[in-house]
Write an enzyme that holds these catalytic residues in place. Structure first.
Site, PDB file in Angstrom:
ATOM      1  N   ARG A  51      35.630  46.532  35.898  1.00 22.29           N
ATOM      2  CA  ARG A  51      34.391  47.215  35.547  1.00 22.29           C
ATOM      3  C   ARG A  51      33.452  47.411  36.727  1.00 22.29           C
ATOM      4  NH1 ARG A  51      36.352  45.300  31.278  1.00 22.29           N
ATOM      5  NH2 ARG A  51      36.857  43.645  32.710  1.00 22.29           N
ATOM      6  N   THR A  52      33.227  46.353  37.479  1.00 21.47           N
ATOM      7  CA  THR A  52      32.182  46.458  38.501  1.00 21.47           C
ATOM      8  C   THR A  52      32.571  47.503  39.553  1.00 21.47           C
ATOM      9  OG1 THR A  52      31.621  44.164  38.115  1.00 21.47           O
ATOM     10  CG2 THR A  52      30.760  45.138  40.113  1.00 21.47           C
ATOM     11  N   LYS A  80      44.313  39.928  58.094  1.00 23.60           N
ATOM     12  CA  LYS A  80      44.732  39.686  59.497  1.00 23.60           C
ATOM     13  C   LYS A  80      43.825  38.668  60.168  1.00 23.60           C
ATOM     14  CE  LYS A  80      46.119  44.521  60.187  1.00 23.60           C
ATOM     15  NZ  LYS A  80      45.743  45.743  60.937  1.00 23.60           N
ATOM     16  N   ARG A 101      32.080  42.467  46.829  1.00 20.03           N
ATOM     17  CA  ARG A 101      32.363  41.260  46.031  1.00 20.03           C
ATOM     18  C   ARG A 101      33.195  40.315  46.875  1.00 20.03           C
ATOM     19  NH1 ARG A 101      34.633  41.173  39.931  1.00 20.03           N
ATOM     20  NH2 ARG A 101      32.416  41.569  39.606  1.00 20.03           N
ATOM     21  N   HIS A 129      25.280  37.707  40.471  1.00 15.82           N
ATOM     22  CA  HIS A 129      25.898  38.998  40.149  1.00 15.82           C
ATOM     23  C   HIS A 129      24.767  39.926  39.671  1.00 15.82           C
ATOM     24  CE1 HIS A 129      28.649  42.001  38.986  1.00 15.82           C
ATOM     25  NE2 HIS A 129      29.538  41.303  38.319  1.00 15.82           N
TER      26      HIS A 129
HETATM   27  C1  NCD Z   1      32.093  39.063  35.465  1.00 15.89           C
HETATM   28  C2  NCD Z   1      32.209  38.584  36.900  1.00 15.89           C
HETATM   29  O1  NCD Z   1      32.953  39.178  37.695  1.00 15.89           O
HETATM   30  O2  NCD Z   1      31.510  37.649  37.210  1.00 15.89           O
HETATM   31  N1  NCD Z   1      32.732  40.284  35.243  1.00 15.89           N
HETATM   32  C3  NCD Z   1      32.067  41.451  35.519  1.00 15.89           C
HETATM   33  O3  NCD Z   1      31.663  41.708  36.629  1.00 15.89           O
HETATM   34  N2  NCD Z   1      31.838  42.278  34.500  1.00 15.89           N
HETATM   35  C4  NCD Z   1      32.466  38.018  34.486  1.00 15.89           C
HETATM   36  C5  NCD Z   1      33.833  37.389  34.575  1.00 15.89           C
HETATM   37  O4  NCD Z   1      34.619  37.672  35.468  1.00 15.89           O
HETATM   38  O5  NCD Z   1      34.110  36.576  33.699  1.00 15.89           O
END
Ligand code: NCD
Length: 304
Positions: A51-52, A80, A101, A129
């Site tokens: 999703r993100t 690397k 991320r 997040h």
């Molecule tokens: C969450 C995350 O990555 O922290 N997911 C997300 O970004 N929608 C929650 C999760 O991974 O459980």
């Protein structure tokens, strides 16, 4: 240049403005179709995501911009041995804005010190997040019509769940939020959240072990996945992973206007039968994530 590393990097006014912009984008998508023409978003994902990452990319595309990036550290030069600092220094020469991320807490903050483009933290380890928080706030506001006077229950992995930590921080600035923490002892919210958010702000909260004892009081139930990848040993994960399973019998005494949120991905913690209940908001929530990221990209690129 502004970065978004922690939800508290944004003032309440800025958050409210972003949510207003997201609402306007939802209502008038065509107005925004070209505002990012000629701009590039890089998504640097050193940790898995559906999703993100994809909502960031879809967001930029719907604004008329372009996207580039990688979806795992295996396919980047980090495999690397390149440092995050060097990767970001280089990518910021190619892209106008970067969503990143990383499994290590603090990596996006470090990146922001080296980058020539704005950095958005798209999740750093078990820490923060902030864009999921914007997604959650937009969802709460659209579902409930307000961001104050709410009783919210957080259920599941409150220790490692970064979405929980960030949402608690952000909500601590709104009035009359009543928090109910539902977790096993081993997965309680970290001490630093208790001290730096609750104690510092004088906020009280309830801590319980079962959904049943509180479900009738909640306006929002924020379910979370037990974060397997952050456990030190698999046996602990297996023991704790199915502690909470929300199903239709559990919802019997819930309010009719309860909103069930989940950042997703779901494993077993919400039975599939709940998806058809109008109180299940998690798929609408995932869609809201794209719109609020469109708003955020515009803000960070200073597009009017
Ligand atoms: C969450 C995350 O990555 O922290 N997911 C997300 O970004 N929608 C929650 C999760 O991974 O459980």
């Amino acid at each position: 240049m502004r970065h978004l590393i922690d939800p508290m990097d944004l003032s309440v006014q800025e958050i409210d403005d972003l949510l207003d912009l997201a609402d306007d984008i939802i209502a008038h998508k065509e107005k925004y179709a070209k505002v990012c023409e000629g701009k590039k978003l890089a998504t640097l994902f050193f940790e898995p995501s559906t999703r993100t990452r994809l909502s960031f990319e879809a967001a930029m595309m719907e604004l008329g911009g372009n996207v580039l990036g990688f979806s795992s550290s295996d396919s980047s030069s980090s495999s690397k041995g390149e440092s995050v600092a060097d990767t970001v220094k280089v990518v910021s020469c190619y892209a106008d804005i970067i969503a990143m991320r990383h499994p290590k807490e603090g990596a996006p903050l470090l990146a922001s010190m080296k980058s020539d483009s704005p950095i958005i933290n798209a999740g750093d380890g078990g820490h923060n997040h902030p864009t999921q928080t914007l997604t959650d706030l937009l969802t709460i506001r659209r579902e409930k019509g307000r961001l104050n006077n709410i009783t919210i229950g957080f259920c599941g992995d409150l220790k490692f769940g970064r979405t929980v930590h960030s949402l608690i921080k952000a909500l601590s600035r709104y009035d009359n939020i009543h928090y109910v923490m539902i977790s096993p002892e081993e997965l309680e919210i970290p001490k630093y959240i208790k001290e730096e958010v609750f104690e510092k702000e004088g906020i009280t909260y309830d801590q319980v072990r079962t959904i049943d004892e509180v479900i009738d009081k909640l306006d929002i139930l924020y379910m979370t996945r037990v974060q397997r990848e952050r456990f030190f040993n698999e046996a602990d994960y297996i023991r704790l992973k199915d502690t909470y399973i929300l199903d239709m019998p559990k919802l019997k005494s819930a309010k009719e206007d309860l909103s069930i949120l989940h950042p997703l991905p779901r494993v077993n913690e919400i039975a599939v039968e709940v998806d058809d209940d109008p109180r299940a908001c998690y798929f609408r929530q995932a869609l809201n994530g794209k719109y609020v990221r469109m708003a955020l990209i515009m803000k960070m690129l200073e597009i009017d």
